[in-house]
Design a protein around this motif. Structure first.
Motif, PDB file in Angstrom:
ATOM      1  N   THR A  30       0.686  -0.929  -0.053  1.00 54.19           N
ATOM      2  CA  THR A  30      -0.051  -0.048   0.074  1.00 54.19           C
ATOM      3  C   THR A  30       0.985   1.224   0.103  1.00 54.19           C
ATOM      4  O   THR A  30       0.687   2.289  -0.584  1.00 54.19           O
ATOM      5  CB  THR A  30      -0.915   0.084   1.209  1.00 54.19           C
ATOM      6  OG1 THR A  30      -1.804  -1.375   1.289  1.00 54.19           O
ATOM      7  CG2 THR A  30      -1.882   1.044   1.164  1.00 54.19           C
ATOM      8  N   PHE A  31       2.200   1.199   0.677  1.00 54.33           N
ATOM      9  CA  PHE A  31       2.735   2.363   0.614  1.00 54.33           C
ATOM     10  C   PHE A  31       3.067   2.714  -0.871  1.00 54.33           C
ATOM     11  O   PHE A  31       3.189   3.867  -1.217  1.00 54.33           O
ATOM     12  CB  PHE A  31       4.170   2.010   1.279  1.00 54.33           C
ATOM     13  CG  PHE A  31       5.316   3.140   0.920  1.00 54.33           C
ATOM     14  CD1 PHE A  31       5.190   4.358   1.230  1.00 54.33           C
ATOM     15  CD2 PHE A  31       6.247   2.715   0.090  1.00 54.33           C
ATOM     16  CE1 PHE A  31       6.104   5.609   0.919  1.00 54.33           C
ATOM     17  CE2 PHE A  31       7.315   3.385  -0.307  1.00 54.33           C
ATOM     18  CZ  PHE A  31       7.172   4.836  -0.123  1.00 54.33           C
ATOM     19  N   HIS A  32       3.454   1.697  -1.630  1.00 53.37           N
ATOM     20  CA  HIS A  32       4.112   2.168  -3.211  1.00 53.37           C
ATOM     21  C   HIS A  32       2.871   2.857  -3.913  1.00 53.37           C
ATOM     22  O   HIS A  32       3.009   3.708  -4.658  1.00 53.37           O
ATOM     23  CB  HIS A  32       4.261   0.883  -3.840  1.00 53.37           C
ATOM     24  CG  HIS A  32       5.692   0.440  -3.002  1.00 53.37           C
ATOM     25  ND1 HIS A  32       6.988   1.256  -3.408  1.00 53.37           N
ATOM     26  CD2 HIS A  32       6.093  -0.703  -2.673  1.00 53.37           C
ATOM     27  CE1 HIS A  32       7.993   0.554  -2.916  1.00 53.37           C
ATOM     28  NE2 HIS A  32       7.523  -0.522  -2.208  1.00 53.37           N
ATOM     29  N   TYR A  33       1.546   2.259  -3.656  1.00 53.40           N
ATOM     30  CA  TYR A  33       0.360   3.019  -3.929  1.00 53.40           C
ATOM     31  C   TYR A  33       0.140   4.452  -3.530  1.00 53.40           C
ATOM     32  O   TYR A  33       0.056   5.170  -4.354  1.00 53.40           O
ATOM     33  CB  TYR A  33      -0.863   2.088  -3.777  1.00 53.40           C
ATOM     34  CG  TYR A  33      -2.111   2.693  -4.629  1.00 53.40           C
ATOM     35  CD1 TYR A  33      -2.472   2.558  -5.902  1.00 53.40           C
ATOM     36  CD2 TYR A  33      -2.897   3.715  -3.854  1.00 53.40           C
ATOM     37  CE1 TYR A  33      -3.366   3.181  -6.577  1.00 53.40           C
ATOM     38  CE2 TYR A  33      -3.996   4.412  -4.316  1.00 53.40           C
ATOM     39  CZ  TYR A  33      -4.092   4.007  -5.740  1.00 53.40           C
ATOM     40  OH  TYR A  33      -5.304   4.668  -6.488  1.00 53.40           O
ATOM     41  N   ALA A  34       0.219   4.545  -2.234  1.00 52.13           N
ATOM     42  CA  ALA A  34      -0.027   5.844  -1.825  1.00 52.13           C
ATOM     43  C   ALA A  34       1.190   6.784  -2.056  1.00 52.13           C
ATOM     44  O   ALA A  34       0.912   8.171  -2.341  1.00 52.13           O
ATOM     45  CB  ALA A  34       0.115   5.832  -0.088  1.00 52.13           C
ATOM     46  N   ASP A  35       2.431   6.147  -2.242  1.00 54.53           N
ATOM     47  CA  ASP A  35       3.514   7.168  -2.571  1.00 54.53           C
ATOM     48  C   ASP A  35       3.377   7.713  -4.087  1.00 54.53           C
ATOM     49  O   ASP A  35       3.634   8.888  -4.132  1.00 54.53           O
ATOM     50  CB  ASP A  35       4.711   6.426  -2.341  1.00 54.53           C
ATOM     51  CG  ASP A  35       6.158   7.138  -2.835  1.00 54.53           C
ATOM     52  OD1 ASP A  35       6.125   8.448  -2.281  1.00 54.53           O
ATOM     53  OD2 ASP A  35       6.879   6.611  -3.342  1.00 54.53           O
ATOM     54  N   VAL A  36       2.807   7.131  -4.756  1.00 56.53           N
ATOM     55  CA  VAL A  36       2.535   7.589  -6.350  1.00 56.53           C
ATOM     56  C   VAL A  36       1.448   8.751  -6.288  1.00 56.53           C
ATOM     57  O   VAL A  36       1.623   9.479  -7.244  1.00 56.53           O
ATOM     58  CB  VAL A  36       1.853   6.410  -7.345  1.00 56.53           C
ATOM     59  CG1 VAL A  36       1.489   6.823  -8.628  1.00 56.53           C
ATOM     60  CG2 VAL A  36       3.121   5.198  -7.493  1.00 56.53           C
TER      61      VAL A  36
END
Length: 161
Positions: A112-118
């Motif tokens: 989820t971090f990678h999604y939120a980071d985008v």
């Protein structure tokens, strides 16, 4: 960086005070992922964010690690940003996982971090690690807190000895 009980308290207070920035990110991520997985995910409140941060920092072993990661990301900057891309991603992914808890939430928070980071961007004057820090806080908290249908029931894979 020197970690003391006072340092942990300072990072706790800073993280807790960041709720007005983090809660909208959490709720946007939950809405987007809910749409992607054809489910409704409850949004969270500032109070729920505070409760999650309080719980994370109440666990001293977890708190010292979370405080260190928060402190590093708050100040992390790299000229031109791109050369530091890996280190801020690595630290932030670990922060999201530490906030979320044990498996499987830990892995879910990392993803989820990678999604939120985008979808999370700071201003040009912010240190490079700050937007990753915000995305990590959002990913960790959103994973830790209830609101997903799969969290509402017992696992069908539990074994009753």
């Amino acid at each position: 960086m020197e970690l003391t009980s006072e340092t942990v308290r300072i990072e706790y207070e800073w993280t807790r005070d960041r709720g007005s920035e983090i809660v909208p990110i959490v709720n946007a991520v939950r809405a987007d992922l809910g749409d992607a997985f054809d489910t409704t995910v409850e949004s969270i409140t500032i109070e729920a964010y505070h409760d999650a941060i309080d719980a994370v920092f109440a666990d001293g072993d977890r708190a010292v690690n979370v405080a260190a990661l928060v402190g590093l990301l708050r100040d992390l900057d790299v000229t031109g940003d791109y050369p530091g891309f890996i280190v801020d991603e690595l630290l932030a992914r670990e922060l999201a996982a530490a906030i979320a808890g044990e498996q499987p939430r830990r892995l879910l928070a990392e993803a989820t971090f990678h999604y939120a980071d985008v979808h999370t961007h700071g201003s040009v004057d912010d240190p490079a690690g700050l937007d990753d820090l915000d995305a990590a806080l959002a990913a960790g908290v959103q994973t830790r807190l209830p609101g997903w249908e799969w969290q509402a029931t017992e696992s069908p894979f539990s074994v009753d000895p």
